[in-house]
Write a protein that holds these residues in place. Structure first.
Motif, PDB file in Angstrom:
ATOM      1  N   LEU A  44     -18.413 -28.881  13.345  1.00 27.48           N
ATOM      2  CA  LEU A  44     -17.224 -28.109  13.695  1.00 27.48           C
ATOM      3  C   LEU A  44     -17.559 -26.966  14.654  1.00 27.48           C
ATOM      4  CD1 LEU A  44     -15.341 -27.966  10.277  1.00 27.48           C
ATOM      5  CD2 LEU A  44     -14.813 -29.404  12.260  1.00 27.48           C
ATOM      6  N   ALA A  45     -18.746 -26.401  14.528  1.00 32.56           N
ATOM      7  CA  ALA A  45     -19.156 -25.301  15.406  1.00 32.56           C
ATOM      8  C   ALA A  45     -19.303 -25.773  16.853  1.00 32.56           C
ATOM      9  CB  ALA A  45     -20.462 -24.692  14.911  1.00 32.56           C
ATOM     10  N   ARG A  46     -19.627 -27.031  17.043  1.00 35.60           N
ATOM     11  CA  ARG A  46     -19.817 -27.584  18.398  1.00 35.60           C
ATOM     12  C   ARG A  46     -18.505 -28.022  19.038  1.00 35.60           C
ATOM     13  NH1 ARG A  46     -23.940 -31.042  15.964  1.00 35.60           N
ATOM     14  NH2 ARG A  46     -22.504 -32.725  16.444  1.00 35.60           N
ATOM     15  N   ALA A  76     -13.702 -22.190   0.094  1.00 37.56           N
ATOM     16  CA  ALA A  76     -14.591 -21.061   0.356  1.00 37.56           C
ATOM     17  C   ALA A  76     -14.177 -20.289   1.606  1.00 37.56           C
ATOM     18  CB  ALA A  76     -16.030 -21.557   0.510  1.00 37.56           C
ATOM     19  N   GLY A  77     -13.262 -20.869   2.381  1.00 35.23           N
ATOM     20  CA  GLY A  77     -12.768 -20.193   3.578  1.00 35.23           C
ATOM     21  C   GLY A  77     -13.542 -20.500   4.844  1.00 35.23           C
ATOM     22  N   PHE A  78     -14.536 -21.375   4.774  1.00 30.70           N
ATOM     23  CA  PHE A  78     -15.353 -21.683   5.952  1.00 30.70           C
ATOM     24  C   PHE A  78     -14.648 -22.628   6.925  1.00 30.70           C
ATOM     25  CE2 PHE A  78     -18.919 -20.506   3.079  1.00 30.70           C
ATOM     26  CZ  PHE A  78     -19.408 -19.452   3.841  1.00 30.70           C
ATOM     27  N   VAL A  79     -13.710 -23.411   6.419  1.00 28.74           N
ATOM     28  CA  VAL A  79     -12.999 -24.389   7.237  1.00 28.74           C
ATOM     29  C   VAL A  79     -11.495 -24.141   7.106  1.00 28.74           C
ATOM     30  CG1 VAL A  79     -12.461 -26.852   7.456  1.00 28.74           C
ATOM     31  CG2 VAL A  79     -14.814 -26.126   7.073  1.00 28.74           C
ATOM     32  N   ILE A  80     -10.815 -24.257   8.225  1.00 31.95           N
ATOM     33  CA  ILE A  80      -9.364 -24.137   8.251  1.00 31.95           C
ATOM     34  C   ILE A  80      -8.800 -25.540   8.471  1.00 31.95           C
ATOM     35  CG2 ILE A  80      -7.375 -23.175   9.481  1.00 31.95           C
ATOM     36  CD1 ILE A  80      -9.335 -20.881  10.350  1.00 31.95           C
ATOM     37  N   ALA A  81      -7.843 -25.913   7.644  1.00 31.35           N
ATOM     38  CA  ALA A  81      -7.188 -27.210   7.766  1.00 31.35           C
ATOM     39  C   ALA A  81      -5.751 -26.992   8.221  1.00 31.35           C
ATOM     40  CB  ALA A  81      -7.221 -27.943   6.433  1.00 31.35           C
ATOM     41  N   PHE A  90      -9.221 -30.024  11.456  1.00 29.44           N
ATOM     42  CA  PHE A  90     -10.176 -29.117  10.828  1.00 29.44           C
ATOM     43  C   PHE A  90     -10.897 -28.294  11.892  1.00 29.44           C
ATOM     44  CE2 PHE A  90      -9.773 -32.768   8.022  1.00 29.44           C
ATOM     45  CZ  PHE A  90      -9.433 -32.146   6.840  1.00 29.44           C
ATOM     46  N   THR A  91     -10.961 -26.984  11.666  1.00 32.14           N
ATOM     47  CA  THR A  91     -11.699 -26.099  12.557  1.00 32.14           C
ATOM     48  C   THR A  91     -12.565 -25.153  11.728  1.00 32.14           C
ATOM     49  OG1 THR A  91      -9.843 -24.548  12.607  1.00 32.14           O
ATOM     50  CG2 THR A  91      -9.993 -26.111  14.423  1.00 32.14           C
TER      51      THR A  91
END
Length: 107
Positions: A44-46, A76-81, A90-91
């Protein structure tokens, strides 16, 4: 030491703050404790935009397994759907990742 002393209150406040930071670090670390979840974050970071079912192909895991990993990362808040019917986009939540990095500096 007398607890009416201002120093005692400062120590107690520091302990409460430390415990909250420790709890936050532990919860975030648990969310990224699986190699597949770390890989999802790296993928996702790329990305410039968002990913949907492409993650299944990139990870080589079953759809249900990827969905479970994404659920944990979202909670956990690391990914936004973001729903974009018929799929979900997903970001990476870079703000949350930065907050986690700041918490790690506490160590």
């Amino acid at each position: 030491m007398n607890c009416e002393d201002a120093g005692c209150i400062t120590v107690l406040n520091d302990i409460i703050i430390d415990e909250a930071k420790e709890q936050a670090i532990a919860m975030a670390a648990k969310a990224i404790s699986h190699p597949a979840r770390v890989r999802i974050l790296r993928i996702l970071a790329r990305q410039q935009g968002c990913l949907n079912s492409d993650l299944v192909g990139e990870l080589g895991l079953a759809q249900s397994t990827v969905s479970e990993h994404l659920r944990i990362l979202r909670e956990a808040g690391f990914v936004i759907a973001e729903p974009k019917p018929p799929r979900t986009c997903f970001t990476l939540n870079r703000v949350k990742l930065d907050e986690f990095g700041a918490l790690l500096s506490y160590l």
